[in-house]
Scaffold this active site. Structure first.
Site, short mmCIF file in Angstrom:
data_model
loop_
_atom_site.label_atom_id
_atom_site.label_comp_id
_atom_site.label_asym_id
_atom_site.label_seq_id
_atom_site.Cartn_x
_atom_site.Cartn_y
_atom_site.Cartn_z
N ARG A 220 0.84 -1.07 0.02
CA ARG A 220 -0.11 0.02 0.06
C ARG A 220 0.65 1.31 0.06
O ARG A 220 0.39 2.30 -0.71
CB ARG A 220 -0.91 -0.01 1.23
CG ARG A 220 -1.84 0.99 1.38
CD ARG A 220 -2.81 1.14 2.54
NE ARG A 220 -3.72 0.05 2.76
CZ ARG A 220 -3.45 -0.85 3.54
NH1 ARG A 220 -2.67 -0.94 4.63
NH2 ARG A 220 -4.54 -2.01 3.48
N ILE A 221 1.95 1.25 0.98
CA ILE A 221 2.55 2.61 1.21
C ILE A 221 3.65 2.67 -0.21
O ILE A 221 3.70 3.85 -0.98
CB ILE A 221 3.64 2.51 2.42
CG1 ILE A 221 2.72 2.65 3.30
CG2 ILE A 221 4.39 3.75 2.42
CD1 ILE A 221 3.13 2.27 4.82
N ASP B 274 9.92 -6.92 -5.95
CA ASP B 274 8.88 -7.70 -5.13
C ASP B 274 8.45 -8.99 -5.47
O ASP B 274 7.65 -9.16 -6.42
CB ASP B 274 7.52 -6.49 -5.01
CG ASP B 274 6.52 -7.19 -3.95
OD1 ASP B 274 6.26 -8.32 -3.64
OD2 ASP B 274 5.80 -6.34 -3.37
N ALA C 274 10.61 2.27 6.63
CA ALA C 274 9.58 0.96 6.96
C ALA C 274 9.68 0.38 8.41
O ALA C 274 9.09 0.70 9.34
CB ALA C 274 9.91 -0.07 6.01
N ARG C 275 11.15 -0.34 8.48
CA ARG C 275 11.33 -1.06 9.82
C ARG C 275 12.90 -0.96 10.02
O ARG C 275 13.66 -1.15 9.02
CB ARG C 275 10.89 -2.65 10.00
CG ARG C 275 9.50 -2.56 9.99
CD ARG C 275 8.74 -2.25 11.08
NE ARG C 275 7.22 -2.41 11.06
CZ ARG C 275 6.49 -1.76 10.68
NH1 ARG C 275 6.74 -0.65 9.85
NH2 ARG C 275 5.17 -2.01 10.46
N ASP D 28 13.98 7.01 9.00
CA ASP D 28 13.17 7.25 10.15
C ASP D 28 12.92 6.16 11.10
O ASP D 28 12.55 6.55 12.09
CB ASP D 28 11.63 7.52 9.44
CG ASP D 28 10.74 7.85 10.26
OD1 ASP D 28 10.90 9.05 10.84
OD2 ASP D 28 9.76 7.24 10.49
N GLU E 129 16.11 2.07 18.75
CA GLU E 129 15.36 3.14 18.98
C GLU E 129 15.28 3.66 20.46
O GLU E 129 14.74 2.84 21.32
CB GLU E 129 14.09 3.09 18.31
CG GLU E 129 14.25 3.00 16.80
CD GLU E 129 12.98 2.93 16.08
OE1 GLU E 129 11.91 3.19 16.60
OE2 GLU E 129 12.75 2.98 14.87
N HIS F 172 11.31 8.32 14.03
CA HIS F 172 10.20 7.40 13.55
C HIS F 172 8.94 8.18 13.72
O HIS F 172 8.06 7.83 14.37
CB HIS F 172 10.17 6.25 14.94
CG HIS F 172 9.43 5.01 14.42
ND1 HIS F 172 9.73 3.81 14.94
CD2 HIS F 172 8.63 5.04 13.53
CE1 HIS F 172 9.16 2.87 14.31
NE2 HIS F 172 8.20 3.79 13.49
N ILE F 173 8.95 9.21 12.71
CA ILE F 173 7.66 9.86 12.80
C ILE F 173 6.91 9.95 11.49
O ILE F 173 5.98 10.61 11.06
CB ILE F 173 7.91 11.37 12.89
CG1 ILE F 173 8.99 11.90 12.10
CG2 ILE F 173 8.37 11.86 14.67
CD1 ILE F 173 9.22 13.42 12.18
N ALA G 193 4.58 8.14 10.31
CA ALA G 193 3.20 7.93 10.32
C ALA G 193 2.49 9.19 11.22
O ALA G 193 1.21 9.10 11.49
CB ALA G 193 2.66 6.47 10.97
#
Length: 523
Positions: free
Chosen positions: A148-149, A168, A228-229, A253, A258, A276-277, A279
């Site tokens: 989706r992102i 992918d 992402a992660r 991010d 963290e 980590h902002i 979202a």
């Protein structure tokens, strides 16, 4: 009908709820107060502060739905909710645009050196020549993970007149063609891209997906962005690449630790860092509130929400009957997905013995698909959306049944099919999930933890050679199962090991004489 909003959410969501229910907003409610009052409510909305524990759920005699105004649900005991027939929902789509826009901001900041230029001006400097940047126009964007992102990022980058190439392995070529994108392997994407953006989940398969080898493949002036992660990029390797100008820059991010306190990456001018902002926007919070409010309203009106994270509601007796096989089916789906080569085109699920008569095979099939898809997609896959996502990915699903369960009361067989390979795994529940057959080989395997499968020629010394290779690399074997068709024919080995087997070790095993294939799994 009565709803409690236990954490702060956007007022628009509260206003929508008030049209159909009595809404109590108590964003300071304590765990003790929640425990004593939860029996009054049909629905509860939380963010991350309030913990909806098993103890709370057991007191929630009227509760129909628990709604998390966001993505993560670590603060909700989903198993306890499922046992009591309470739906758990979240708002995964609320952050798609927000994260995509942050990705674009990170890309532009890195390309135009905005962050360090801002700092320079605020220090009363005027260093125009130091901050020569590059345009996005006519550059190639490499997208790792087209969920989706990733799709939203592509839409925005096309407006910047960028070319797009995507890695992918789970996206069918037909779907990619409809989206107007080119698919390629990871090495090609890294080699040709000017900007690389990552949108995959953190799994054993994607841990350090971008490491020293991958960074060396990239162009010397390429930029990599990760919203992402943390852990998908090897930060030590990234530091070496950035400090030696092996790549043009990076924007993060998310981090392996963290907050990234003391990270040497933070000393580099060619790194853009945010806490980590991705979202975190007012609009995302508003949308999350509206989405979960609408989900609650749907349930209170007797409908079915779309973002359910646990199984469709069944009565407690039925749940107890199928509960062991829910866990088994998820593991079988994940096992098959990780073991097969190529892009899955079809999943076959066959129910044997007593399970062939259950009216709840749909729930179990959905759980198989959840296991198949969840370790490869960053967007959450649940029992409700699994069939739709599988269809979008070009995966067909067939179900079958047979009375022959080979001496077991019940068993489930899952077969995954690609253009180049087929892989089947069969399991049953013997107090715990157990795998009883892999392809045509009878085994007895507990599907959990770090696992290893190897296919090889059944000749003297073959098992020892594989074990020795693992031992040389300090991989300790916990259990071993082997199976073969005939003496001297083809054979299979299944191991549990004490830690994840590194990719280079797996490659060494595959290169051993008489070994056909080897794969590591995480269950």
């Amino acid at each position: 009908m009565k709803v409690i909003v236990a954490d702060s959410i956007n007022q628009k969501g509260i206003d929508n709820l008030k049209e159909v229910a009595e809404v109590v907003v108590d964003t300071d409610i304590t765990p003790e107060e929640l425990l004593s009052t939860i029996s009054e409510y049909e629905a509860i909305i939380v963010r991350s502060r309030t913990k909806v524990t098993r103890e709370v759920i057991e007191k929630a005699d009227k509760l129909k739905i628990i709604a998390r105004a966001g993505v993560g649900v670590d603060n909700v005991d989903i198993e306890a909710a499922t046992e009591k027939g309470i739906m758990v929902v979240n708002a995964p789509e609320s952050t798609s645009i927000t994260v995509a826009e942050h990705t674009m901001g990170m890309m532009l900041t890195a390309a135009r050196k905005i962050a360090i230029a801002d700092k320079s001006v605020k220090e009363d400097k005027w260093e125009k020549s130091r901050f020569m940047g590059v345009e996005l126009r006519n550059k190639t964007l490499g997208v790792v993970g087209m969920g989706r992102i990733g799709s939203q990022v592509v839409n925005r980058c096309k407006a910047f007149e960028m070319d797009v190439i995507v890695y992918d392995p789970y996206l069918p070529k037909e779907v990619a063609k409809q989206m107007g994108i080119d698919l390629a392997d990871l090495e090609t994407v890294l080699k040709v891209s000017d900007f690389i953006t990552i949108h995959v989940p953190l799994t054993p398969e994607t841990k350090h997906l971008i490491s020293k080898k991958e960074l060396e493949i990239m162009k010397d002036d390429a930029f990599v962005v990760n919203c992402a992660r943390g852990g998908i990029i090897d930060e030590d390797a990234l530091y070496d690449a950035l400090s030696n100008d092996k790549i043009g820059g990076a924007a993060l991010d998310v981090y392996e630790e963290e907050p990234p306190k003391g990270s040497k990456l933070l000393s580099l001018d060619n790194l853009v860092a945010t806490p980590h902002i991705a979202a975190s926007t007012k609009e995302a919070q508003r949308d999350a509130a509206i989405i979960v409010a609408n989900e609650v309203i749907e349930v209170l009106k007797g409908g079915t929400p779309k973002n359910v994270l646990n199984m469709p509601v069944v009565d407690s007796k039925t749940y107890e009957e199928i509960k062991p096989y829910v866990n088994l089916c998820k593991k079988l789906g994940s096992f098959a997905s990780q073991s097969i080569n190529g892009q899955i085109k079809e999943i076959e699920v066959v129910y044997c013995g007593e399970l062939s008569e259950t009216p709840h095979q749909d729930i179990l099939t959905r759980t198989v698909l959840q296991g198949v898809l969840n370790h490869v997609l960053i967007d959450p896959v649940n029992m409700i959306n699994a069939p739709t996502i599988a269809q979008e990915r070009g995966i067909s699903i067939t179900e079958g049944k047979t009375c022959d369960s080979k001496g077991y009361d019940s068993s489930v067989r899952v077969k995954a099919i690609t253009d180049d390979d087929e892989f089947s795994v069969e399991g049953t529940d013997l107090y715990d999930p157990a795998i009883i057959k892999i392809n045509d080989y009878w085994v007895d395997v507990k599907p959990e933890g770090h696992m290893f499968i190897s296919k090889y020629n059944d000749i003297p010394g073959a098992i020892g050679t594989i074990g020795t290779k693992l031992g040389e690399r300090n991989i300790n074997i916990g259990t071993m199962q082997v199976g073969r068709d005939i003496a001297g024919g083809n054979a299979i080995m299944i191991l549990t090991v004490d830690q994840k087997i590194p990719d280079d070790v797996m490659e060494e095993v595959r290169n051993l004489e008489n070994v056909f294939d080897a794969v590591g799994l995480e269950l």
